[in-house]
Scaffold this active site. Sequence first.
Site, PDB file in Angstrom:
ATOM      1  N   CYS B 135       0.831  -1.217   0.000  1.00  0.00           N
ATOM      2  CA  CYS B 135       0.000   0.000   0.000  1.00  0.00           C
ATOM      3  C   CYS B 135       0.858   1.255   0.000  1.00  0.00           C
ATOM      4  O   CYS B 135       0.733   2.107  -0.875  1.00  0.00           O
ATOM      5  CB  CYS B 135      -0.925   0.019   1.201  1.00  0.00           C
ATOM      6  SG  CYS B 135      -2.248  -1.171   1.035  1.00  0.00           S
ATOM      7  N   HIS B 136       1.699   1.388   0.996  1.00  0.00           N
ATOM      8  CA  HIS B 136       2.471   2.620   1.115  1.00  0.00           C
ATOM      9  C   HIS B 136       3.959   2.340   1.331  1.00  0.00           C
ATOM     10  O   HIS B 136       4.676   3.184   1.845  1.00  0.00           O
ATOM     11  CB  HIS B 136       1.910   3.493   2.238  1.00  0.00           C
ATOM     12  CG  HIS B 136       0.454   3.801   2.062  1.00  0.00           C
ATOM     13  ND1 HIS B 136      -0.516   3.153   2.774  1.00  0.00           N
ATOM     14  CD2 HIS B 136      -0.190   4.627   1.216  1.00  0.00           C
ATOM     15  CE1 HIS B 136      -1.700   3.596   2.379  1.00  0.00           C
ATOM     16  NE2 HIS B 136      -1.529   4.482   1.442  1.00  0.00           N
ATOM     17  N   GLY B 137       4.379   1.128   0.987  1.00  0.00           N
ATOM     18  CA  GLY B 137       5.802   0.824   0.941  1.00  0.00           C
ATOM     19  C   GLY B 137       6.493   0.601   2.272  1.00  0.00           C
ATOM     20  O   GLY B 137       7.710   0.742   2.363  1.00  0.00           O
ATOM     21  N   PRO B 151       6.559   4.604   6.218  1.00  0.00           N
ATOM     22  CA  PRO B 151       5.451   5.257   6.939  1.00  0.00           C
ATOM     23  C   PRO B 151       5.002   4.529   8.212  1.00  0.00           C
ATOM     24  O   PRO B 151       4.506   5.167   9.134  1.00  0.00           O
ATOM     25  CB  PRO B 151       4.310   5.289   5.920  1.00  0.00           C
ATOM     26  CG  PRO B 151       4.822   4.739   4.650  1.00  0.00           C
ATOM     27  CD  PRO B 151       6.186   4.209   4.860  1.00  0.00           C
TER      28      PRO B 151
END
Lengths: 417, 188
Positions: B135-137, B151
């Site tokens: 999703c956001h690494g 994140p």
Amino acid sequence: MAAPVKQNKLIRWIDHRLPVFTLMEHELNEYPTPKNLNYWWNFGSLAGIMLVIMIFTGVFLAMAYTPQKDLAFDSVERIMREVNYGWLMRYIHMNGASFFFIVTYIHIFRGLYYGSYKTPRELLWMLGVVILLLMMATAFMGYVLPWGQMSYWGATVITNLFSAVPVVGNAIVTWLWGGFVVDNPTLNRFFALHYLLPFVIVGVVMLHLAALHQHGSNNPLGIDRKGPQDSIPFHPYYTIKDLFGLGVFLLFYAAFVFFWPNLLGDPANYIPANPLQTPPEIVPEWYFLPFYAILRSVPNKLLGVVMMFGSIFILFLLPWLDTSRVRSATFRPIYKWFFFVLIVDCVALGIVGAHRPEGIWVVIGRIATAYYYFHFLLMMPFVGWFERPRPLPTSISSAVLKGGGRLAGAGATMEKP
Amino acid sequence: MGAIGTVSALWPFFASLSPARDTIAAGAPIDVDVSTIKPGQQITVVWRGHPIFILHRTPDELKMLQEAKDTGLLRDPDSQQPQQPSYAANWHRSLKPEHLVLIGVCTHLGCIPRLEAAPGGDLGANWPGGYFCPCHGSKYDLAGRVFNGVPAPLNLPVPPYNYIKDNLMRVGENPPGINFEISEIEQI
């Protein structure tokens, strides 16, 4: 009060016991409206009509929808394929959410430009912010109901925001879910609330209108009405003007419903919800993107959540953050430009929200978030102090009719302000 | 007095939104036979609606977890944040070193990370092997410890579990004498 409605005996009988006709006469026929309203004043009534359309289509959709996690997705597909005109009702409702937000956002920016939040309309404005918050909650819960991938994961991400609350965060999230993950109890309660909240919105809209009718509409010049020469009755003048605007609006709305019904939606929501597989990217509907961008621009989780919600709650303080006593930005040479920068800023936030928070998008997102808060917390109080507004016209009529503000001026050449 | 009465009357409505008895019952512990998981293999079971990863780590992978080139890049290498029961707050974050048990939910925004056990590859030459959230690494090592500069703020959570026989794992129940509630985990 007014003579014509008392002609009919039955009307007179009813009105004596329940003064609905007097009320209508008072709020429509006698209700004095500034005679210089432009088309930006059309969007309040459009928002009201959207609310009615959403409730109407929503009630019919609810008759064919099943709020159960194993059946919800299929029941929506059944509405699309088997229920007579189910596709039409769903597309009207689905795109209606987008168009409801479009007209509401325009309505809000109109208020920002013409200073409609200033005294004596502070409570009118604040009730409007309450309506916006209720709309957002309703839209979010409605999006969960089809139980597609984006429904499920959007619900997961958004409810998880509350886990940022110190100490009790996880307990709040479990309570919101009614389980250990987003699951059937969550879907059930979201459906119940999605059905309830629109009627709460109707109630607040009534208060919004009551507050509006107390002092009447603001106008493009932002100055008070000085007398009867400055106003015209709402009916028939603005009913017909609003109806024309409605016709134009419906052309755009219908174009989306019939030709591009899925343009504003996310294709991933046509995949049934799978709690064990996240979609490659979780994006909210377009009308939440600016807020999502603020959330993701802040590196700290709790602060991000606070700043996202704060971006709306700050609007409650607007009547006091703006220190200028001139309402309309037409006469505020400096504020006017900041207003247009704010529009660009909000659009930029929306674009950032649609992209992964990587590289340049992080930078733009942070600058745009900072500007948003700068605009309301610093620019508004300070510009109000040092800005020298242009001179205001003595009355609405004097700005419209050349050579004076009296009815005697009628017949003079018309001129745009 | 009126306030007490009002709160008492509203309490049932508030409480009715909390997980129901059958929902809690459905969250009872589950037994998993771990003898069938080969070294290097991971299985996913579902407990309380969450994916539970059970990974059988190889001796090489275990050795890597202790090396400085891995731990130096981690946000919380010594498991100081309350993301696991006390018996998993060690370098391998588990009861037995070879079996890693994780709640497979990214601590960023709840997506499901995937196992990328092989070093290198798409994730860069210095990727030591671990979990990657699409999703956001966010990235985690093979003990579910989060790397710096992603994140996700916290390590992947470890649920309560124990071995009721040598190769029979019970997920959702602590070893005898230990009281650890899943709600003590800072964030799932």
